[in-house]
Design an enzyme around this catalytic site. Structure first.
Site, PDB file in Angstrom:
ATOM      1  CD  GLU A   1      -2.840  -0.982   2.472  1.00  0.00           C
ATOM      2  OE1 GLU A   1      -2.656  -0.056   3.305  1.00  0.00           O
ATOM      3  OE2 GLU A   1      -3.685  -1.874   2.641  1.00  0.00           O
TER       4      GLU A   1
ATOM      5  CG  ASP B   1      -3.609   8.778   7.735  1.00  0.00           C
ATOM      6  OD1 ASP B   1      -4.076   7.630   7.697  1.00  0.00           O
ATOM      7  OD2 ASP B   1      -3.327   9.424   6.719  1.00  0.00           O
TER       8      ASP B   1
END
EC number: 4.2.1.20
Length: 289
Positions: free
Chosen positions: A51, A62
C-alpha cells in the site's frame, strides 16, 4: 476483468496456507530517492502487497506517525503525479508485486478523475483505497476505476453492521480491508479475539480476501491476527521506523534497511501464524488436552 495482480497474490498465499503481508509506506517519505529505495526493497523483505500512501495535507483517518510521514513527503516536494511516477519506476524492476494507492479523494479530484485513472493504470497501479469516499458515491471514482481495470478496495470497521455491510461490499474488489478498531491509525488493538470474529463474519458474506490493519505493531500481533485474516496490514510501525532512522530530520544510510528489517521480522510473524496454530492443534490431539 481477468485475474489482477492482487487476485494472483492472494491465491498464492492461500495455496501456501498463510496470510499475505501487506506493507504501507508513504510515497516520498522521507525524500523521493530514499522512498524509491524503500519501495524497491519491500518485496524481498517479505511484502506480498504494497500500500503506497498518497500524501495529503488533511488526513482525517491517520494517526500521528502517518500524518508526520505525509508531512515529510509533502515538504520534500511529493505530489500525486510524482507518486504515480514512483510506481512506474518500481514497475521497471518488479512486474508481479501488487501496489494499491491509499489516501483521500481531494488530491484525485484536483488531479482529475479520468486523467488519474488513466495515469494510474499506465503507471502499473493495481488498486485504490480511498478512505473518505463512501459506497453511495461509487459513480464518482469506484465504477470508472473498476471499468479501467483497477481493483477498488473497501474499508469495513467494527461499526459496519449486517445492514450496512452489503452496501460496502457491493462494488468491492481485490480484497476487503478490515479496520481493527474505531479510531485512527497507530492505536493499540484491545481485543484480538473480536477481530477474528469480525473477519469470519465478513468472510461469511464475501469471497474476497479479508486483510486486517490498524494497530498491528509486533510479531505477536501479526501472528495472532494472521490466524484468521487473509492479510496482515502494517503501516504505522513502518513509518515510525523511518522517523527513528532519520538524522537531523534527514534520511540516513540506514533508513531503507530499518524499514526492510522490520518488514522481514513482521512478515515472518504473519507467515508463522497458521503454522504455529497447526502445530498447537497437533500437540493437543496428541495429549488429548
Amino acid at each position: 476483468m481477468g485475474a489482477s495482480r492482487i487476485d494472483k497474490r492472494f491465491a498464492k498465499t492461500r495455496a501456501e496456507n498463510r496470510p499475505a503481508f501487506v506493507s504501507f509506506v508513504m510515497a516520498g517519505d522521507p525524500d523521493p530517492e530514499t522512498a524509491d529505495a524503500i519501495l524497491a526493497g519491500l518485496p524481498a523483505a517479505g511484502a506480498d502487497v504494497i500500500e503506497l500512501g498518497m500524501p495529503f495535507s488533511d488526513p482525517m483517518a491517520d494517526g500521528v506517525a502517518v500524518q508526520l510521514a505525509g508531512q515529510r513527503a509533502l515538504a520534500a516536494g511529493m505530489s500525486l503525479e510524482k507518486t504515480l511516477a514512483m510506481v512506474a519506476r518500481f514497475r521497471e524492476g518488479d512486474d508481479e508485486t501488487p501496489i494499491v494507492l491509499m489516501g483521500y479523494y481531494n488530491p484525485i479530484y484536483i488531479y482529475g478523475v479520468e486523467k488519474f485513472i488513466a495515469d494510474a493504470v499506465s503507471s502499473g497501479v493495481d488498486g485504490l483505497i480511498v478512505v473518505d469516499l463512501p459506497a453511495e458515491e461509487d459513480d464518482e471514482l469506484c465504477l470508472p476505476a473498476i471499468k479501467a481495470g483497477l481493483n477498488f478496495v473497501r474499508l469495513t470497521t467494527p461499526t459496519t453492521d449486517a445492514h450496512r455491510l452489503p452496501t460496502v461490499l457491493n462494488n468491492a474488489s481485490g480484497f476487503v480491508y478490515y479496520v481493527s478498531m474505531t479510531g485512527i491509525t497507530g492505536a493499540e488493538i484491545k481485543n484480538r479475539a473480536a477481530v477474528g470474529e469480525a473477519v469470519n463474519r465478513i468472510k461469511s458474506v464475501t469471497d474476497l480476501p479479508v486483510a486486517v490493519g490498524f494497530g498491528i505493531k509486533s510479531v505477536e500481533d501479526a501472528a495472532l491476527i494472521g490466524r484468521d485474516a487473509d492479510g496482515v496490514v502494517v503501516g504505522s510501525a513502518l513509518v515510525t521506523a523511518i522517523e527513528k532512522s532519520l538524522e537531523n530530520g534527514r534520511a540516513s544510510l540506514g533508513t531503507p534497511q530499518a524499514v526492510h528489517n522490520l518488514v522481514r521480522a513482521l512478515s515472518q510473524g504473519a507467515f508463522s501464524a497458521r503454522v504455529d496454530a497447526t502445530l498447537a492443534l497437533r500437540e493437543r490431539d496428541k495429549t488429548g488436552n
